[in-house]
Structure formats: structure tokens, C-alpha cells
Design a protein around this motif. Structure first.
Motif, mmCIF file in Angstrom:
data_model
loop_
_atom_site.group_PDB
_atom_site.id
_atom_site.type_symbol
_atom_site.label_atom_id
_atom_site.label_comp_id
_atom_site.label_asym_id
_atom_site.label_seq_id
_atom_site.Cartn_x
_atom_site.Cartn_y
_atom_site.Cartn_z
ATOM 1 N N GLY A 52 0.842 -1.319 0.087
ATOM 2 C CA GLY A 52 -0.082 -0.035 -0.003
ATOM 3 C C GLY A 52 0.956 1.389 -0.134
ATOM 4 N N SER A 53 0.285 2.300 -0.589
ATOM 5 C CA SER A 53 1.079 3.464 -0.595
ATOM 6 C C SER A 53 0.129 4.681 0.093
ATOM 7 C CB SER A 53 1.090 3.809 -2.185
ATOM 8 O OG SER A 53 0.031 3.958 -2.630
ATOM 9 N N PRO A 54 0.850 5.893 0.463
ATOM 10 C CA PRO A 54 -0.008 6.829 0.999
ATOM 11 C C PRO A 54 -0.879 7.504 -0.059
ATOM 12 C CG PRO A 54 2.352 7.074 1.348
ATOM 13 C CD PRO A 54 2.134 6.057 0.417
ATOM 14 N N ASN A 55 -1.927 8.257 0.499
ATOM 15 C CA ASN A 55 -2.552 9.305 -0.369
ATOM 16 C C ASN A 55 -2.134 10.884 -0.035
ATOM 17 O OD1 ASN A 55 -3.870 9.957 2.092
ATOM 18 N ND2 ASN A 55 -5.704 9.026 1.829
ATOM 19 N N ASP A 56 -2.898 11.669 -0.342
ATOM 20 C CA ASP A 56 -2.367 13.079 -0.053
ATOM 21 C C ASP A 56 -2.197 13.306 1.317
ATOM 22 O OD1 ASP A 56 -2.683 13.280 -2.788
ATOM 23 O OD2 ASP A 56 -4.543 14.475 -2.786
ATOM 24 N N HIS A 57 -2.877 12.644 2.248
ATOM 25 C CA HIS A 57 -2.495 13.070 3.547
ATOM 26 C C HIS A 57 -2.222 12.128 4.718
ATOM 27 C CE1 HIS A 57 -4.624 16.931 2.543
ATOM 28 N NE2 HIS A 57 -5.673 16.275 1.867
ATOM 29 N N SER A 58 -2.368 10.923 4.291
ATOM 30 C CA SER A 58 -2.199 9.690 5.243
ATOM 31 C C SER A 58 -1.308 8.666 4.641
ATOM 32 C CB SER A 58 -3.525 9.053 5.741
ATOM 33 O OG SER A 58 -4.406 10.047 6.185
ATOM 34 N N TRP A 59 -0.794 8.082 5.679
ATOM 35 C CA TRP A 59 0.225 6.964 5.342
ATOM 36 C C TRP A 59 -0.592 5.863 5.008
ATOM 37 C CZ3 TRP A 59 5.236 7.373 4.689
ATOM 38 C CH2 TRP A 59 6.117 8.465 5.264
ATOM 39 N N ARG A 92 6.006 5.593 -0.936
ATOM 40 C CA ARG A 92 5.414 6.508 -1.698
ATOM 41 C C ARG A 92 5.686 6.219 -3.300
ATOM 42 N NH1 ARG A 92 4.987 11.699 1.190
ATOM 43 N NH2 ARG A 92 5.680 11.824 3.161
ATOM 44 N N PHE A 93 6.275 5.422 -3.344
ATOM 45 C CA PHE A 93 6.701 5.091 -4.981
ATOM 46 C C PHE A 93 6.872 3.477 -5.114
ATOM 47 C CE2 PHE A 93 9.059 8.704 -3.540
ATOM 48 C CZ PHE A 93 8.852 9.752 -4.645
ATOM 49 N N PRO A 94 5.557 3.152 -5.110
ATOM 50 C CA PRO A 94 5.391 1.539 -5.263
ATOM 51 C C PRO A 94 5.942 0.818 -6.576
ATOM 52 C CG PRO A 94 3.308 2.875 -5.397
ATOM 53 C CD PRO A 94 4.294 3.817 -4.795
ATOM 54 N N GLU A 95 6.040 -0.175 -6.411
ATOM 55 C CA GLU A 95 6.627 -1.026 -7.618
ATOM 56 C C GLU A 95 7.907 -0.331 -8.439
ATOM 57 O OE1 GLU A 95 5.412 -3.845 -8.067
ATOM 58 O OE2 GLU A 95 3.664 -3.617 -6.665
ATOM 59 N N GLN A 96 8.753 0.721 -7.310
ATOM 60 C CA GLN A 96 9.600 1.015 -8.054
ATOM 61 C C GLN A 96 11.057 0.679 -7.135
ATOM 62 O OE1 GLN A 96 9.574 5.339 -10.017
ATOM 63 N NE2 GLN A 96 7.757 5.252 -8.896
ATOM 64 N N SER A 97 12.121 0.149 -7.643
ATOM 65 C CA SER A 97 13.237 -0.233 -6.982
ATOM 66 C C SER A 97 14.274 1.040 -6.769
ATOM 67 C CB SER A 97 13.990 -1.308 -7.645
ATOM 68 O OG SER A 97 13.347 -2.567 -7.467
#
Length: 440
Positions: free
Chosen positions: A272-279, A402-407
Motif C-alpha cells: 500500500g501507498s499513502p494518499n495526499d494526507h495519510s500513510w 510513496r513510490f510503489p513498484e519502483q526499486s
């Protein structure tokens, strides 16, 4: 006038009285050891702060003289326990007025750990700071350097570090029981994140609550009852560090320490990744570390939280045991160590370790260890020289979400992600005007 006989307390009194001795205040000279009883202040007066106060003041050699608490509705209990304690709403006022302090604990929301701790270090005060040590990697690096330069006694509030089961895990791994470790899986079932948008409303600030002071270094925004204060700040990007930051410093502490890990060279988020305000929720973060004396050529460490857990083939390694809500599984060349959080470690396969002489370390009191180290007796076990790099590792994982699926390739010396420039804006934060701190 000779400055040699002037100890830290008299120097700070001189500064408070209008004399300037920046060489004393900012120098790397070690603060003079207190004689018998530490004059102590707490930043925070309730919740975890009150728990820290209770634990530290269990020593007969520590006297709580002041607390700083932005919400005066939350000071009644500490006042009942310590009737003589002086209460401030602004932490800066406390530091300016209380010139006879020896030590402090910083037990505020995460975003204020670094600024308050750094201001205390500038004054030569010994510091017990809650986990995670900071909210950003840059802050952790700077506090580590400042504590070393100033020669203060420091401790991060990962009290499980001093528990016998933690020590047993470290001793077992470092004793070579499972050989070279090639893989670790660690997890927490907590859910300090949120998928909901921020409520579109503005609520009145309660009387006695300094909302501006609570925001501190963070940007101004409307008060929303229950969204931030007193507990949900852990979920919010600008104030907490999510489940990973909250529990990673605890659960990954024995992993980091036992394997003598250095900085990771790569980190990748697959959850999972954050939205604009929350983890975010349900994190899956995978690190790659270079070889250490306790690991294979490379070590992979995977973190899971919320509803995520290690894959079935990893869980199968612990047999028919129920997987704990929090813990770690270490996979080595000679066996497996299953470490439920705050429970005895299990070596597997059981028949291979039937005659293994298991370590039985004694407990330390994490808090009183700090008090005694401040008095010149012994050392702390999680000084910032240890806690800073541990925190950096954890926070790099938070950043990766914050950058899912990126190494992300990490250059620890430069404190930079080398293959994604956009990620580097989260290594450091900009402090709000009026809350800037030298060194941060």
C-alpha cells in the motif's frame, strides 16, 4: 575572565542573564556530570510521555522539574503525581527558562522529535527520545552527528532492546546458531494508516490547546477534531510515520543489531501507498543489504504490516505454530530462527537444536540505564550512534512506500536516491518559519 571553572549550568545561567558564550554552548566539550540527582524535563505530559516520566522517575536520582505540553487539558495527571512540576505550553520557553536541567525526554508526536531534541543537544542536555528518533532521514543523520559532537548521553525509546528475549535473539544469531543469514521476514499487524480523504471541515480549537504549537515545524492547516490530536497523528504524513515508523524501530531493532547491518543499497515497496494526507495500509517493503560478518553475500529483509504477512512458504518454516501478530523469521544457512515479538525465540528444525545451549541474558531497565549513564555510571544501549542509523533504515522504507513498484537505489553517504530524483524531496523537510532549528 577564565572560562575553565565554569560548568554547564553556570554557563547557561550566564547566557540566560544576557552573556554570550557560544563556544561553550555549541562546542563539542562533554557536559559536566551531575553530582547526585538529575534535574529533568519532559516534552509531553500524557500518553507515552507520562509513561516515560513514570519509568524515568522510578530512579531516586532523577527529579522531574518541568514539562512542556501544548494541550493543558492533559496535564492534570502529571501535576497530581508531581505537584511541584512547572508546566509550559511552548517547549522553547521551557528550554530558555529552565537553565539548571541535566536531562530531558522527548515524547511528542514524531514530527517534533528532531527539533526539540536538537535544541536540547545545543544546550548540552542528555536526551532520551522516543522512537522513531526522527521523522526524516536527514534529521536522523544530523541528530547522530550532533550528539557525537556534543558528547551528550543519548538513548532512543526502544525499551524492548533491553528485554531478555531481544538479547536472546541477538546472542543466538551472533553465536552462529543458524549460520549466515540470507533472508529475514518481519511484520506487524498494526494499522497506522488511512485510505479516507481528509475531512472537509474546520473545527473550533479546544480551550487550553495551542494548535499552532502542536503543528510546530509543520505547515499551517485547520484544526479537525479527532483527525490529528491526540492519537491519530501517527496516520498522517506530516506528523507520524505510519505503522512502519511506529513499529519498525522496535521489530527491526534485533534484526539490525544482530546482523550488524549497514545501510541498504536498494529498497522497493510492493504494498500500500499513502494518499495526499495519510500513510498507506498493508505495506510490503523489501530491502537489499550488502554482506556483513553475519550474513550471506547479500541479505534481503522484507517488511509487512496491516493485513500483509510473509508468503506461505516462509510461514511453513515455523511448522504448525500460530504466526504471531508481530515478529520476524530469520533464514540462515544452518537453520531458521522464529522470533515472535516479545516472546522467546524458536530455533528450527527443532530436532537439530535439541541440545543447543540457548543463551539466557539478564534484563536491563532501559530507562534507568539512561539515568545512570547520565550520572556517569555505564553506557546506554541505544545511543544515537546506533539509533540514528536504525531509524534511517526504517524511514527509507517509509519513503519507498510513496513510490510503489519502483526499486530505489540508495547512496547512504550522500543521503540520496540515485535513480529517482523525485524521491529525494522526502529525505528532508522544510520547517515552518519561526520553528527553524540550527543544524536541521
Amino acid at each position: 575572565m577564565s572560562l575553565l571553572p565554569m560548568n554547564r549550568r553556570s554557563a547557561l545561567k550566564a547566557i540566560a542573564g544576557g552573556l554570550a558564550f557560544p563556544a561553550i554552548l555549541r562546542s563539542g566539550a562533554r557536559a559536566a556530570s551531575p553530582n547526585e540527582t538529575l534535574n529533568h524535563a519532559s516534552f509531553g505530559a500524557s500518553g507515552m510521555a507520562l509513561a516515560d516520566i513514570r519509568s524515568l522517575s522510578a530512579s531516586p536520582h532523577l527529579r522531574l522539574v518541568a514539562v512542556a505540553e501544548v494541550d493543558l487539558n492533559r496535564v492534570a495527571e502529571v501535576k497530581s503525581l508531581f505537584p511541584e512540576v512547572r508546566v509550559y505550553q511552548d517547549y522553547r520557553e521551557l528550554l530558555d527558562q529552565e537553565t539548571d536541567l541535566d536531562s530531558v525526554n522527548v515524547s511528542t508526536p514524531d514530527h517534533m522529535h528532531a527539533p526539540i531534541t536538537m535544541e536540547a543537544i545545543h544546550r548540552g542536555l542528555n536526551v532520551y527520545t522516543q522512537k522513531p528518533l526522527t521523522q526524516t532521514i536527514h534529521e536522523a543523520r544530523q541528530l547522530t552527528r550532533a550528539a557525537a559532537d556534543r558528547g551528550i548521553v543519548s538513548q532512543m525509546g526502544i525499551q524492548i532492546h533491553s528485554h531478555p528475549v531481544h538479547k536472546a535473539v541477538v546472542a543466538t544469531i551472533q553465536g552462529g546458531a543458524i549460520g549466515e543469514v540470507r533472508e529475514v521476514h518481519s511484520w506487524s499487524g498494526k494499522q497506522w494508516g488511512d485510505r479516507a480523504p481528509r475531512p472537509d471541515r474546520v473545527d473550533p480549537v479546544p480551550e487550553g490547546f495551542d494548535w499552532d504549537g502542536w503543528l510546530g515545524v509543520a505547515a499551517e492547516r485547520p484544526f479537525i477534531a479527532g483527525w490529528y490530536h491526540p492519537g491519530n497523528w501517527r496516520k498522517r504524513l506530516d506528523f507520524g510515520t505510519g505503522t512502519f515508523g511506529d513499529m519498525g524501530c522496535h521489530i527491526l531493532d534485533p534484526v539490525f543489531g544482530s546482523l550488524q547491518l549497514t545501510s541498504p543499497i536498494e529498497v522497493r515497496s510492493e504494498g500500500g501507498s499513502p494518499n495526499d494526507h495519510s500513510w498507506g495500509l498493508d505495506s510490503v517493503v523489501r530491502y537489499t543489504f550488502p554482506k556483513t560478518p553475519r550474513t550471506a553475500e547479500t541479505l534481503t529483509l522484507t517488511w509487512y504490516d496491516g493485513d500483509c504477512r510473509p508468503p506461505a512458504e516462509i510461514v511453513a518454516l515455523i511448522g504448525d505454530r500460530r504466526l504471531s501478530d508481530q515478529g520476524s523469521i530469520y533464514i540462515g544457512s544452518a537453520g531458521v530462527l522464529y522470533s515472535p515479538y516479545i516472546a522467546d525465540p524458536v530455533l528450527l528444525p527443532a530436532e537439530r537444536f535439541a541440545d543447543y545451549d540457548r543463551p539466557s541474558p539478564e534484563a536491563d531497565n532501559h530507562y534507568l540505564q539512561f539515568v545512570e549513564a547520565c550520572r556517569g555510571n555505564g553506557q546506554t544501549s541505544t545511543p544515537f550512534s546506533y539509533a540514528g542509523p536504525l531509524t534511517e533504515m526504517v524511514l527509507l522504507g517509509c519513503l519507498a512506500t510513496r513510490f510503489p513498484e519502483q526499486s530505489l537505489s540508495w547512496d547512504a553517504e550522500a543521503m540520496r536516491v540515485t535513480n529517482l530524483a523525485e524521491a529525494n524531496r522526502f529525505v528532508r523537510r522544510e520547517y515552518r518559519k519561526g520553528y527553524e532549528v540550527e543544524g536541521l
